[in-house]
Design an enzyme around this catalytic site. Structure first.
Site, PDB file in Angstrom:
ATOM      1  N   ARG A  75      20.993  60.816  43.185  1.00  0.00           N
ATOM      2  CA  ARG A  75      19.934  61.243  44.111  1.00  0.00           C
ATOM      3  C   ARG A  75      19.101  62.364  43.510  1.00  0.00           C
ATOM      4  NH1 ARG A  75      22.961  62.256  49.656  1.00  0.00           N
ATOM      5  NH2 ARG A  75      24.328  63.296  48.193  1.00  0.00           N
ATOM      6  N   LYS A 208      47.983  50.063  37.325  1.00  0.00           N
ATOM      7  CA  LYS A 208      48.845  50.674  36.298  1.00  0.00           C
ATOM      8  C   LYS A 208      49.768  49.609  35.711  1.00  0.00           C
ATOM      9  CE  LYS A 208      48.972  55.279  38.380  1.00  0.00           C
ATOM     10  NZ  LYS A 208      48.641  56.330  37.427  1.00  0.00           N
ATOM     11  N   GLU A 242      53.349  65.512  41.558  1.00  0.00           N
ATOM     12  CA  GLU A 242      52.248  65.945  40.688  1.00  0.00           C
ATOM     13  C   GLU A 242      52.360  67.435  40.438  1.00  0.00           C
ATOM     14  OE1 GLU A 242      48.311  63.920  41.350  1.00  0.00           O
ATOM     15  OE2 GLU A 242      49.035  64.125  43.398  1.00  0.00           O
ATOM     16  N   ASP A 261      46.080  61.054  51.453  1.00  0.00           N
ATOM     17  CA  ASP A 261      45.627  60.971  50.065  1.00  0.00           C
ATOM     18  C   ASP A 261      46.545  60.087  49.214  1.00  0.00           C
ATOM     19  OD1 ASP A 261      43.938  61.808  47.854  1.00  0.00           O
ATOM     20  OD2 ASP A 261      45.629  63.023  47.164  1.00  0.00           O
ATOM     21  N   HIS A 266      48.718  54.680  47.830  1.00  0.00           N
ATOM     22  CA  HIS A 266      49.532  54.463  46.627  1.00  0.00           C
ATOM     23  C   HIS A 266      51.018  54.208  46.937  1.00  0.00           C
ATOM     24  CE1 HIS A 266      45.888  55.696  44.862  1.00  0.00           C
ATOM     25  NE2 HIS A 266      46.103  56.981  44.823  1.00  0.00           N
ATOM     26  N   LYS A 365      51.934  67.942  45.741  1.00  0.00           N
ATOM     27  CA  LYS A 365      51.133  68.606  44.699  1.00  0.00           C
ATOM     28  C   LYS A 365      51.865  69.877  44.277  1.00  0.00           C
ATOM     29  CE  LYS A 365      46.839  66.528  45.185  1.00  0.00           C
ATOM     30  NZ  LYS A 365      46.590  65.567  44.107  1.00  0.00           N
TER      31      LYS A 365
HETATM   32  C1  BG6 Z   1      44.356  59.887  43.700  1.00  0.00           C
HETATM   33  C2  BG6 Z   1      44.506  61.058  44.628  1.00  0.00           C
HETATM   34  O1  BG6 Z   1      44.142  58.710  44.415  1.00  0.00           O
HETATM   35  O2  BG6 Z   1      45.534  59.755  42.920  1.00  0.00           O
HETATM   36  C3  BG6 Z   1      44.766  62.323  43.842  1.00  0.00           C
HETATM   37  O3  BG6 Z   1      43.333  61.209  45.403  1.00  0.00           O
HETATM   38  C4  BG6 Z   1      45.956  62.151  42.918  1.00  0.00           C
HETATM   39  O4  BG6 Z   1      44.971  63.436  44.699  1.00  0.00           O
HETATM   40  C5  BG6 Z   1      45.805  60.869  42.099  1.00  0.00           C
HETATM   41  O5  BG6 Z   1      46.030  63.269  42.075  1.00  0.00           O
HETATM   42  C6  BG6 Z   1      47.079  60.585  41.323  1.00  0.00           C
HETATM   43  O6  BG6 Z   1      46.845  59.533  40.428  1.00  0.00           O
HETATM   44  P1  BG6 Z   1      47.659  59.407  39.066  1.00  0.00           P
HETATM   45  O7  BG6 Z   1      47.160  58.143  38.475  1.00  0.00           O
HETATM   46  O8  BG6 Z   1      47.340  60.622  38.258  1.00  0.00           O
HETATM   47  O9  BG6 Z   1      49.098  59.361  39.460  1.00  0.00           O
END
Ligand code: BG6
Length: 515
Positions: A75, A208, A242, A261, A266, A365
Site C-alpha cells: 500500500r 514440515k 519455543e 496461536d 499446529h 514461549k
Molecule cells: C507460528 C506462530 O504459526 O508458528 C508463532 O504464530 C510460532 O508464534 C511459530 O513461533 C512456530 O513455528 P516453527 O516452525 O518455528 O515451529
C-alpha cells in the site's frame, strides 16, 4: 551412557550434512502451468522470510520449470529499492550453508514485481489488473498474507475487478479469525469469490518433513499400526516448546495467546495425524475427512475439567542460554495482560480406538530450549516375569520434529554380564541427518508447490476449521466462566510445573500422571 542401536537398513555413508549440501538442479518431470503469484502483504515479514525464499529454493532445485511472476502488493509508495534489497537479503540468508553453484539470484529476482494497491477496490487494483492482463493463460494465485480482517475486502475487490475466475486459487494465512463466529464470517466473505476447491488454508506444520513422515511412519509400517490403540497405548504427549518470545508481533500475540496461536492449529493438526484412522487413499478428501472425524471426537472441556486438565501461564523475566530476557509484559510494553504464553491441556479423543487414552498438549514461549516432539507411551507389559525389583519402563516411541529430526524407540534391554536379569531402557534411534543426504526443504516450499500443482491434502478444510474452533471455544469459555488465571513462570524454564519436570520425564508431570 546409553548405547544406541542403529537401524541397519537405512544406514548410509555420511559424507554430507544438512548445513553444507551441494545444491543441484534436478530435472523435475512434473510440468506446472504458468502462474502469477500475487502476495497481499507482499513486503511483510512472512513474505520476506518464508514465501520468497521458499520459491527461490524451488527455483534453485529446478522445480519452477514454467513461466511465472511473483507480484508483491504493497500500500506504500517509494520503497522499491528498499524492498528489493530486503528480498535479496532473505534469499541470500536462505542459502546459508549451501555451496558450489550459481545461485541465480538475479534471474530469480527478475520475476518479482512490486505493485502498489492502496486499497481493496476496483480502482485500487487497476495497476494489478493491467499487469496480470499481460499474462493470459497463467493461473492466478492470490496469497493473503495480511490480517484476516482484510481477507473479505480483498476477495470482493478481486471479484469486482474480474481478477478471479474458476482457475484462480487463494492461499490463506492463519489466524483465520479470533473465534468460531469470526472465522465463519471471514469464510462466508471469501466464498463469495472463491469456492472451497480453490481455497488453501495454510498450517505450515503440515509442510514440515517430519510431520509428513508421521503418515509414512504410521501407514507404511505394519509394526506400529498394530499397536496404535487404547489396548496398547497408555498416553500421548505433543509438545511444542519455543525459546523465542513474542518478537515483533506483540500486537497480534496479545490478542491471541498460546491457545489460539499454536494449539488451535499446529498442535491440533499434529494430534489429528497421530490419532486419525488410515485414510483409504492419500488424497485431499480422504485425509481431510479422517482428520475431521478426530477433531469432532475431541472431548469438550467443561467448568469442572478445565480446572484439573488445563494450565495456562505467562513468562516473567529470566535467562535463556546465559542471556537475560524480558518478561512478557515488558515485551509487549503493557502493565497488565491476561494473555497466556504457555498452555498445557489433557484431552481425550472419544472414539473406539482411543477410549480413555489421555492426549497431553503443551506449548509455550520462552521455554528453556526449542523443541517439538510427540511421545507415544505404550502400556507396561501385562505380567513381569523377571525377578528384578527395578521398575520396568514403558516402551516409548519418540518422534522429535525439531530442531534435530529423529525417531527413537525406547525399549527395555538386558544389561550384559552376570548378576541376573538386570535391565534398563535403551533407544533404537534413527537420526534423519545421519540417514538422508537430501536437504530438508522448508515447510513453505512444499506447501506453495502444492498450491501451484493444485493438491489440497496438506491444507485445512473449512469443516476442520469449524471443528477446531468449536472445541477451542469450550476451553476459552470454560476459562472465562471459572475466571482462570495465568500461573507465572520465569523465562528459560519449562513453564509451570518446572520442579517436577526436572525429574527427567519430558514435560509430563507426575502431577498430571497422578490425576
Ligand atoms: C507460528 C506462530 O504459526 O508458528 C508463532 O504464530 C510460532 O508464534 C511459530 O513461533 C512456530 O513455528 P516453527 O516452525 O518455528 O515451529
Amino acid at each position: 551412557m546409553t548405547k544406541y542401536f542403529k537401524i541397519e537398513i537405512v544406514s548410509v555413508n555420511l559424507t554430507l550434512n544438512k548445513t553444507a549440501f551441494m545444491a543441484k538442479k534436478i530435472k523435475h518431470k512434473e510440468q506446472f502451468q504458468n502462474f502469477n503469484l500475487v502476495v497481499f502483504g507482499g513486503t511483510g515479514d512472512l513474505a520476506l522470510r518464508k514465501i520468497y525464499p521458499a520459491l527461490y529454493q524451488r527455483y534453485i532445485d529446478g522445480q519452477l520449470n514454467c513461466k511465472y511472476n511473483i507480484i508483491a502488493i504493497t500500500r506504500k509508495t517509494d520503497q522499491e529499492d528498499h524492498f528489493r534489497s530486503q528480498v535479496r537479503l532473505f534469499l541470500e540468508k536462505s542459502l546459508e550453508g549451501t555451496k558450489g553453484f550459481d545461485t541465480g539470484i538475479n534471474e530469480f529476482m527478475s520475476n518479482i514485481q512490486l505493485v502498489i494497491a492502496r486499497e481493496p477496490s476496483v480502482q485500487g487494483y487497476k495497476k494489478l489488473k493491467e499487469f496480470l492482463e499481460n499474462f493470459k493463460g497463467y493461473q492466478n494465485i492470490y496469497y493473503f498474507s495480511t490480517p484476516s480482517s482484510a481477507f473479505g475486502p480483498i476477495s470482493k475487490a478481486l471479484k469486482d475487478s474480474k481478477l478471479a475466475d474458476k482457475n484462480s486459487k487463494v492461499v490463506l494465512e492463519k489466524p483465520l479469525g479470533h473465534s468460531l463466529e469470526s472465522s465463519i464470517t471471514i469464510n462466508n466473505e471469501i466464498t463469495k469469490t472463491f469456492d472451497e476447491s480453490q481455497i488453501y488454508r495454510i498450517d505450515h506444520y503440515l509442510g514440515k518433513e517430519t510431520v509428513q513422515n508421521l503418515m509414512v511412519l504410521r501407514f507404511a509400517n505394519n509394526l506400529f499400526e498394530r499397536a496404535w490403540n487404547a489396548e496398547n497405548i497408555d498416553s500421548i504427549q505433543i509438545t511444542v516448546a519455543e525459546s523465542l518470545g513474542v518478537e515483533k508481533r506483540a500486537g497480534y500475540y496479545d490478542q491471541s495467546g498460546a491457545l489460539l496461536d499454536m494449539v488451535q492449529n499446529h498442535l491440533l493438526q499434529l494430534l489429528c495425524l497421530v490419532a486419525m484412522e488410515p485414510p483409504f487413499a492419500l488424497n485431499a478428501n480422504e485425509v481431510r475427512n479422517e482428520k475431521l472425524k478426530i477433531l469432532r471426537s475431541l472431548r469438550p472441556f467443561t467448568k469442572e475439567s478445565i480446572r484439573s486438565e488445563s494450565i495456562k501461564g505467562q513468562y516473567t523475566r529470566g535467562n535463556i542460554e546465559g542471556r537475560k530476557v524480558n518478561s512478557y509484559l515488558e515485551d509487549i510494553e503493557k502493565y497488565e495482560s491476561k494473555t497466556e504464553t504457555f498452555v498445557a491441556l489433557k484431552t481425550f479423543v472419544d472414539n473406539w480406538r482411543w477410549k480413555n487414552v489421555p492426549f497431553y498438549l503443551r506449548t509455550g514461549k520462552r521455554m528453556k530450549k526449542r523443541y517439538s516432539e510427540i511421545v507415544i507411551n505404550f502400556k507396561q507389559v501385562k505380567h513381569n516375569i523377571f525377578p528384578s525389583k527395578e521398575e520396568m519402563n514403558n516402551n516409548k516411541l519418540i518422534i522429535r520434529l525439531q530442531p534435530e529430526e529423529r525417531i527413537e524407540l525406547i525399549q527395555m534391554t538386558k544389561i550384559p554380564g552376570p548378576g541376573g536379569y538386570r535391565y534398563k531402557p535403551t533407544a533404537l534411534k534413527l537420526d534423519y541427518i545421519d540417514t538422508f543426504e537430501e536437504r530438508f526443504p522448508e515447510a513453505y516450499e512444499r506447501l506453495i508447490i502444492d498450491v501451484i500443482r493444485g493438491n489440497q491434502t496438506l491444507f485445512m478444510s473449512q469443516d476442520e476449521l469449524v471443528a477446531a474452533w468449536t472445541w477451542i471455544e469450550t476451553i476459552t469459555n470454560s476459562w472465562k466462566s471459572t475466571n482462570s488465571k495465568n500461573v507465572l513462570y520465569a523465562a528459560g524454564t519449562w513453564g509451570p510445573g518446572d520442579e517436577i519436570l526436572s525429574s527427567g520425564e519430558s514435560w509430563i508431570t507426575k502431577k498430571w500422571k497422578n490425576k
